[in-house]
Structures are given as structure tokens and as C-alpha cells.
Design a protein around this motif. Structure first.
Motif, short mmCIF file in Angstrom:
data_model
loop_
_atom_site.label_atom_id
_atom_site.label_comp_id
_atom_site.label_asym_id
_atom_site.label_seq_id
_atom_site.Cartn_x
_atom_site.Cartn_y
_atom_site.Cartn_z
N UNK A 1 0.81 -0.85 0.14
CA UNK A 1 -0.30 0.06 -0.10
C UNK A 1 0.84 1.14 0.37
N UNK A 2 0.65 1.61 -1.07
CA UNK A 2 1.55 3.62 -1.00
C UNK A 2 0.83 4.44 0.40
N UNK B 1 -1.35 9.35 -9.16
CA UNK B 1 -1.72 8.11 -10.17
C UNK B 1 -0.94 7.64 -11.44
N UNK B 2 -1.34 6.13 -12.03
CA UNK B 2 -2.83 6.54 -11.97
C UNK B 2 -3.64 5.63 -11.02
N UNK B 3 -4.61 5.96 -10.59
CA UNK B 3 -4.73 5.29 -9.50
C UNK B 3 -6.75 4.66 -9.40
N UNK B 4 -7.48 4.34 -8.99
CA UNK B 4 -8.66 4.43 -9.41
C UNK B 4 -9.41 3.42 -8.84
N UNK B 5 -10.58 2.21 -9.67
CA UNK B 5 -11.37 1.25 -9.57
C UNK B 5 -11.85 0.52 -10.79
N UNK B 6 -11.09 -0.62 -10.61
CA UNK B 6 -11.70 -1.63 -12.10
C UNK B 6 -12.03 -3.01 -11.31
N UNK B 7 -13.47 -2.79 -11.46
CA UNK B 7 -13.96 -4.03 -11.02
C UNK B 7 -14.31 -4.86 -12.22
N UNK B 8 -13.46 -5.54 -13.29
CA UNK B 8 -14.10 -5.95 -14.48
C UNK B 8 -13.11 -7.18 -14.66
N UNK B 9 -12.16 -6.81 -14.22
CA UNK B 9 -10.65 -7.19 -14.22
C UNK B 9 -10.28 -7.91 -12.40
N UNK B 10 -10.40 -6.89 -11.80
CA UNK B 10 -10.34 -7.54 -9.99
C UNK B 10 -11.29 -7.17 -8.76
N UNK B 11 -12.22 -7.37 -9.15
CA UNK B 11 -13.27 -7.18 -8.49
C UNK B 11 -13.24 -7.66 -7.37
N UNK B 12 -12.09 -8.81 -6.93
CA UNK B 12 -12.57 -9.44 -5.80
C UNK B 12 -11.37 -8.30 -4.85
N UNK B 13 -10.84 -7.02 -5.25
CA UNK B 13 -10.04 -6.77 -4.65
C UNK B 13 -10.19 -5.18 -4.33
N UNK B 14 -11.37 -4.95 -4.22
CA UNK B 14 -12.07 -4.01 -4.61
C UNK B 14 -12.34 -3.18 -3.36
N UNK B 15 -12.18 -3.96 -2.16
CA UNK B 15 -11.57 -2.99 -0.38
C UNK B 15 -10.49 -2.08 -0.40
N UNK B 16 -9.77 -2.75 -0.92
CA UNK B 16 -7.72 -2.59 -1.22
C UNK B 16 -8.14 -1.93 -2.08
N UNK B 17 -8.45 -2.24 -3.31
CA UNK B 17 -8.54 -0.52 -4.51
C UNK B 17 -9.22 0.36 -3.66
N UNK B 18 -10.08 0.76 -2.34
CA UNK B 18 -10.95 1.65 -2.66
C UNK B 18 -10.18 1.98 -1.05
#
Length: 268
Positions: free
Chosen positions: A77-78, A96-113
Motif C-alpha cells: 500500500x502506498x 496516479x494512476x489510481x482508481x477502481x477496476x471491477x472488470x478484471x479485479x473485482x475481488x480486490x475492491x476493498x483494497x482498491x478503495x
């Protein structure tokens, strides 16, 4: 013969292996095509030294850094201190780039957020624009960007925008920018072009996202900054202005958002 319009590639990845064998030639071709500046993006902070070295070695190249959402679960984690340190480099111009990608990596949504919110705080503290990657996460993206903006103002570009009209409007309502990539030039991207055409022209940037998403007539091949002009041509048609006027407008928009790059250019 009219001069080639001067334009900015606001987002590319010059450190990727695709360019390793001919980076000086790629940058030279960009200059020949009128691309006066480009921002190369570090997507994993451990690669920051290599990305910084490219910016140091080539006058038209600036850089930005963050943890890409698709890598958020794989990378440490940065930290705010880490991003603040990077931001002290004179040619480091965005977070960045930072953000959210639920297309390929939805399983990591919490850590992405979690990563996204950390990058937003870095953008606030440094005053540098946030660079957002959003895919298949419109609702959460609009909610988090809005919540965080209420908590403290920051600036932002929705890089390679290809999401829905709702997220576009949410971003514009916050004063953010939308960036056109080669996707906007694809024949089947009618709905996306309509979203861009409905936006204020003073909130539009252009980019390649090279080596990805080459616009026609190079679709399916490696993209490079020189091809920014092909996407800009589509943008000019959308807004009913000349290519030169659209290039000038999007360059002015870039200078307004990426103020540090503009300051560097003015001092050069």
C-alpha cells in the motif's frame, strides 16, 4: 503548408517494454507529429526510478506515479509520505494512476478503495491532479470521488474515459476533466463520443494510453504518443472546431490542470 498543431499526450507508459528498443525514436516521432509534451505514468511505485529517469532524459516528457487499481492487491500500500517525496521531483506532475477496476479485479475492491482514498489525500496535500482509472465501477467511483471532494477539494482527470454518462456528469460537476483516448475514435464508440460532445470543451484532454488503444488507422497495433493527433482529429469534429483550435484548447486545459508541467515549460 500549414503548421502541425501542437498538442499534449496527457497519459502514456513510456517505461513499458514495448518501447525499450526505440524510445528516442518514439519521442522524436511524437515531436514530428506536433506532440510537444507527454506525461508518462508509473503504475507500480517500485518502478518510479525508471520512470523518473525517462523524464529526466527527455525534455518533452513529464511523469506521474501511483498504484494502478489492478495492482493494488499485489503491491505494498502506498503511503502519503512516499507520494509526497515523489512529488518533490521537478517534473513529477500528477498523482496516479489510481482508481477502481471491477472488470478484471473485482475481488480486490476493498483494497482498491483504500488505495484510491490514500491517493486522493496525496493529491490534496501536494496540490497535484489526481489521475483516475475507472472500469466497471461507476457507482462506487462517483460516490468516493464526491465524498472525498466534500471532505477537501482536489483536482482530477478521468483518464481514458470510457464509462457511462452518469460518471461523466458526476466528474464534471466536481470540476474534473475527461480525457479522450483512442477508444473515442473507434467506429462503434458512438455513445462515448456523445458523452464527450456534451461536455464543456474546456474540460477535455487527449491521450494515447500508449502502448494500448491505438486509434484508427493504427488500431490493433502498438500505440505511441505520435498518434495523439488521430484522436484529436475526432475531438475537433465532435466540437465543430478546427484541429488547430482543438489542439490549442486541449493544451490550454492541460496547462490549467497540470500546472506544474506548465510552470516547467514557462521556465525552460
Amino acid at each position: 503548408m500549414p503548421a502541425t498543431p501542437e498538442i499534449v499526450d496527457s497519459h502514456c507508459h513510456l517505461d513499458f517494454p514495448d518501447f525499450a528498443e526505440e524510445l528516442p525514436e518514439v519521442i522524436a516521432r511524437a515531436a514530428e507529429a506536433g506532440v510537444t509534451r507527454m506525461v508518462t505514468i508509473c503504475t507500480r511505485l517500485r518502478n518510479a526510478p525508471q520512470v523518473r529517469a525517462i523524464a529526466d532524459a527527455h525534455a518533452p516528457v513529464f511523469w506521474a506515479g501511483g498504484t494502478h487499481p489492478m495492482s493494488a492487491a499485489e503491491e505494498p500500500m502506498a503511503t502519503l509520505a512516499e507520494l509526497e517525496t515523489l512529488a518533490r521531483h521537478p517534473k513529477f506532475v500528477g498523482i496516479g494512476e489510481t482508481g477502481l477496476d471491477y472488470h478484471y479485479t473485482a475481488e480486490s475492491a476493498a483494497v482498491q478503495q483504500e488505495s484510491l482514498r490514500l491517493h486522493i489525500e496525496a493529491a490534496r496535500v501536494t496540490g497535484l491532479p489526481l489521475i483516475i482509472h475507472a472500469r466497471a465501477a461507476d457507482e462506487d467511483m462517483a460516490r468516493i470521488l464526491t465524498e472525498e471532494h466534500r471532505a477537501g477539494v482536489y483536482t482530477c482527470v478521468m483518464h481514458c474515459f470510457s464509462s457511462g454518462a452518469g460518471l461523466a456528469q458526476a466528474a464534471l460537476d466536481l470540476g474534473f476533466y475527461l480525457s479522450m483516448s483512442g477508444i473515442a475514435a473507434f467506429p462503434k464508440s458512438t455513445e462515448l463520443r456523445e458523452i464527450f460532445a456534451a461536455a464543456p470543451v474546456d474540460r477535455i484532454l487527449v491521450e494515447t494510453d500508449a502502448p494500448y488503444l491505438a486509434p484508427p488507422p493504427y488500431r490493433g497495433k502498438r500505440n505511441e504518443p505520435a498518434y495523439t493527433a488521430f484522436t484529436a482529429r475526432v475531438g475537433a469534429e465532435l466540437f465543430g472546431v478546427s484541429e488547430a483550435a482543438f489542439a490549442a484548447q486541449t493544451s490550454a486545459n492541460f496547462d490549467r490542470l497540470f500546472w506544474k508541467a506548465a510552470a516547467w515549460q514557462a521556465a525552460a
